[in-house]
Design a protein around this motif. Structure first.
Motif, PDB file in Angstrom:
ATOM      1  N   LYS A 147       0.866  -1.198   0.000  1.00 31.38           N
ATOM      2  CA  LYS A 147       0.000   0.000   0.000  1.00 31.38           C
ATOM      3  C   LYS A 147       0.892   1.234   0.000  1.00 31.38           C
ATOM      4  O   LYS A 147       2.026   1.181   0.495  1.00 31.38           O
ATOM      5  N   ARG A 152      -3.696   3.368  -0.011  1.00 31.69           N
ATOM      6  CA  ARG A 152      -4.229   2.775  -1.248  1.00 31.69           C
ATOM      7  C   ARG A 152      -3.318   1.650  -1.713  1.00 31.69           C
ATOM      8  O   ARG A 152      -2.089   1.754  -1.581  1.00 31.69           O
ATOM      9  N   VAL A 182      -6.607  -9.451  -0.990  1.00 30.09           N
ATOM     10  CA  VAL A 182      -7.191  -8.637   0.100  1.00 30.09           C
ATOM     11  C   VAL A 182      -6.549  -9.024   1.428  1.00 30.09           C
ATOM     12  O   VAL A 182      -6.299  -8.174   2.287  1.00 30.09           O
ATOM     13  N   PHE A 187      -6.862  -6.256   4.475  1.00 34.02           N
ATOM     14  CA  PHE A 187      -8.300  -6.046   4.646  1.00 34.02           C
ATOM     15  C   PHE A 187      -8.884  -7.239   5.403  1.00 34.02           C
ATOM     16  O   PHE A 187      -8.347  -8.348   5.356  1.00 34.02           O
ATOM     17  N   ALA A 395     -11.750  -0.407   1.510  1.00 35.69           N
ATOM     18  CA  ALA A 395     -10.910  -0.388   0.298  1.00 35.69           C
ATOM     19  C   ALA A 395     -11.199   0.851  -0.552  1.00 35.69           C
ATOM     20  O   ALA A 395     -12.351   1.252  -0.712  1.00 35.69           O
ATOM     21  N   VAL A 398      -9.646  -1.422  -4.472  1.00 34.02           N
ATOM     22  CA  VAL A 398      -9.562  -2.889  -4.555  1.00 34.02           C
ATOM     23  C   VAL A 398     -10.977  -3.468  -4.546  1.00 34.02           C
ATOM     24  O   VAL A 398     -11.811  -3.054  -3.736  1.00 34.02           O
TER      25      VAL A 398
END
Ligand code: FAD
Length: 462
Positions: A147, A152, A182, A187, A395, A398
Motif C-alpha cells: 500500500k 491505497r 485482500v 483487509f 478499500a 480494490v
C-alpha cells in the motif's frame, strides 16, 4: 543468503535481507487470479480502454473450469427456464465455444447445462486476453502486496520464474478465489466455520463402454459400496461426458475439513484427493466385468476448491435475499442456480430452490424432498448479486470477484457457480475502470453508471 534470527539457536524464523524489488510492469488495473472470473474482469476493463495485467499462478487461464476440470456451466435462463437473465462475457464465451463446435448443450434443468472440454476453454481464454491487449503473467504467484502512504493499494509482488518482481497499478481486482490479495493488503477476511469441502476431479475413459457392456452399471454404486475395503466414504458423485470421445469428468472425491488457503492443508488435500481417485479407478478395474478398459486419462493441475476465505465487504449477501429474489439498486448480476451446500463433515448435500422446495441428499445415497417455505403461487424467478458485496470494507481501489465475495453460507451456495462468478468478474472490471475514470473510491462510484456500462457491454441489467 539468509541469516538466522540471532536470538534463537533453533529458529522459528529467519531474517531475509531487505532488498529492492524491480518493477517489471505498470498498468491501470491488476487482476490477481486468471480464472474466467479474473479474465472477464480484465477483458471488460480493457475493452473500456484500461491497461490491464492478469496474474495467474498456474500455466493456463480458466481456474477451476480448466485446471480442476469443472467444465460444466448452468443455465443462463431464469428458474422457470422462460427468459434469459445472464448474458455478457459469460454468454460471449459460450458462443465462442459453440462456434468451435466444442459445446454440449443439455435441455434446460437446474443441473448442468453446458459442457465443454477444459482445454478448449483455456485456449479460448488465451485468445480473448490477446484480442483485448491484456498483459498476462503465467506461473506467477501474487506473493505480497504493497500500500502507499495514503493506504491505497499500490503494487503486487509476484514470484515467477524470473524472481520476485513488482507490478504497480492504480486499481486491483482480487479474483484469486482465496482472497489472497485482500488478505495480503490487510483487509478483513473471514473463513466460514463449515467450509464446503474440496474435490479432486479426474478425466476418465471407458464409462460409456462399461455402461453398454454391464447392465445396471453405476459408478456411484461401485465407488461407495461398503463391501469393498477401498470404497470411498459415501458422498455425492457425478460425471459429465465431454464432447467427442468416451471421456468423462468425474467429481466424486471429498476432502472434509480441509482449508485450502492453508499451504499444509492444501498439500494434504491434493494428495488425499488423488488417493481417492486412484481408489475409484482400482475399484472399477478390479470389481466390474470389463473394468480393465476403464482408464484414468488426466489428473487436475489443482484440486477443485469450493470455499476458503471471504472478504468482509460493504454488504454480506444473505441466503434470505437470494431465496426471496431481493432486487438491489446496485445489482451487477442475476442468478437462478439453486442454493447448493455440500456439508463440511460428509453429512450429505442440500439444495434449496426459489420455489420453496428443498432436497436433501444423504451421504448414504438417500434423497429426501421437503420444503424450506410453504408453496405459494408466485415465486421469484431469479436473484441478484449486489455490487456492495464485491467492495471490501475500507478499500479505496480494490474489489473482489468470485468465490471470495461476501456471502453467508446459503447465499454463497448459490452464487458460487461460474455463470455467477463470471458476472461478478465482468462487473468488477467495469467498476475498477469506472472508479479510475471518475476518480472515486470503489465504494463511492455511481452504480447507475456501472449498470449502464454493463448493459452497453451486453450484460443483462434487470
Ligand atoms: C468439484 C467442484 C464442482 C463444482 N461444480 C460446479 C459446476 O458444475 N458448475 C459451476 O458453475 N460451478 C461449480 N463449482 C463451483 C465453481 O467451480 C467455483 O466456485 C468457481 O469456479 C470459483 O471461481 P473463482 O474464479 O472464484 O475461483 P478459482 O476458479 O479458484 O480461480 C482462482 C484463480 O486464481 C488463481 N490464484 C489463486 N491464488 C493466486 C495467487 N496468490 N496468485 C496468482 N494466482 C492465484 C488460481 O490458480 C485460479 O486460476 C464446483 C466447484 C468444485 C470444487
Amino acid at each position: 543468503m539468509f541469516e538466522l534470527n540471532a536470538s534463537q539457536t533453533s529458529p522459528s524464523s529467519i531474517r531475509e535481507p531487505a532488498r529492492d524489488v524491480p518493477v517489471c510492469h505498470d498498468c491501470d488495473i491488476v487482476v490477481a487470479g486468471g480464472s474466467t472470473t479474473g479474465v472477464f474482469a480484465a477483458v471488460a476493463a480493457a475493452r473500456l480502454g484500461a491497461r490491464v495485467a492478469v496474474i495467474e499462478q498456474l500455466g493456463m487461464l480458466g481456474g477451476t473450469a480448466t485446471a480442476s476440470f469443472v467444465c460444466v456451466w448452468h443455465t443462463l435462463l431464469d428458474a422457470a427456464f422462460s427468459k434469459p437473465v445472464i448474458a455478457g462475457l459469460v454468454a460471449e464465451t459460450l458462443s465462442r465455444l459453440r462456434r468451435r463446435n466444442v459445446l454440449i448443450e443439455r435441455p434446460p434443468s437446474p443441473h448442468l447445462h453446458f459442457i465443454f472440454p477444459p482445454a478448449e476453454l483455456a485456449i479460448e481464454l488465451d485468445r480473448m486476453v490477446a484480442e483485448a491487449g491484456i498483459r498476462v503473467f503465467l506461473h506467477a504467484r501474487c506473493a505480497a502486496a504493497v500500500k502507499n502512504d495514503a493506504g491505497r493499494a499500490h503494487a503486487v509482488i509476484i514470484e515467477d520464474k524470473s524472481g520476485r518482481r513488482a507490478i504497480t497499478a492504480r486499481a486491483f481486482v482480487d479474483a484469486t478465489g482465496d482472497g489472497d490479495l485482500v488478505h495480503q493488503l490487510g483487509f478483513e477476511t473471514r473463513t466460514a466455520a463449515h467450509l464446503q469441502p474440496p474435490t479432486s476431479c479426474a478425466l476418465v475413459q471407458g464409462l460409456d463402454e462399461l455402461g453398454r457392456q454391464t447392465q445396471g452399471f453405476s459408478l456411484n454404486k461401485v465407488v461407495f459400496d461398503p463391501k469393498y475395503p477401498q470404497a470411498l466414504r459415501p458422498g455425492f458423485l457425478w460425471h459429465a461426458r465431454l464432447p467427442g470421445a468416451d471421456v468423462h469428468m468425474v467429481a466424486g472425491t471429498r476432502v472434509h475439513g480441509a482449508d485450502c488457503s492453508d499451504a499444509g492443508q492444501l498439500t494434504a488435500a491434493e494428495i488425499e484427493g488423488r488417493r481417492q481417485i486412484a481408489a475409484m479407478i482400482d475399484l472399477v478395474r478390479k470389481n466390474v466385468p470389463g473394468g480393465d478398459q476403464f482408464a484414468l486419462v488426466a489428473l487436475p493441475a489443482r484440486i477443485g476448491i469450493r470455499e476458503t476465505r471471504h472478504a468482509v465487504c460493504l454488504h454480506q449477501l444473505a441466503e434470505k435475499e437470494v431465496l426471496d429474489g431481493t432486487r438491489f439498486t446496485d445489482a451487477i448480476g442475476n442468478g437462478s442456480y439453486r442454493v447448493d451446500v455440500h456439508s463440511s463433515n460428509g453429512d450429505g448435500l442440500v439444495f434449496r430452490y426459489l420455489d420453496g422446495r428443498e432436497e436433501y441428499h444423504t451421504a448414504d445415497g438417500r434423497h429426501e424432498e421437503r420444503r424450506w417455505r410453504p408453496a405459494s403461487e408466485a415465486n421469484p424467478a431469479f436473484y441478484q448479486i449486489p455490487y456492495r458485496s464485491l467492495v471490501p470494507r475500507g478499500a479505496e481501489n480494490v474489489l473482489v470477484a468470485g468465490r471470495c465475495i461476501d456471502a453467508d453460507e446459503g447465499a454463497f451456495g448459490a452464487v458460487r457457480v461460474m455463470v455467477n462468478t463470471g458476472q461478478m468478474g465482468h462487473a468488477a472490471g467495469v467498476a475498477a475502470w469506472l472508479s479510475l475514470h471518475s476518480a472515486r473510491p470503489v465504494g463511492a462510484i455511481d452504480t447507475a453508471k456501472l449498470r449502464g456500462l454493463l448493459a452497453q457491454q451486453g450484460a443483462f441489467v434487470l
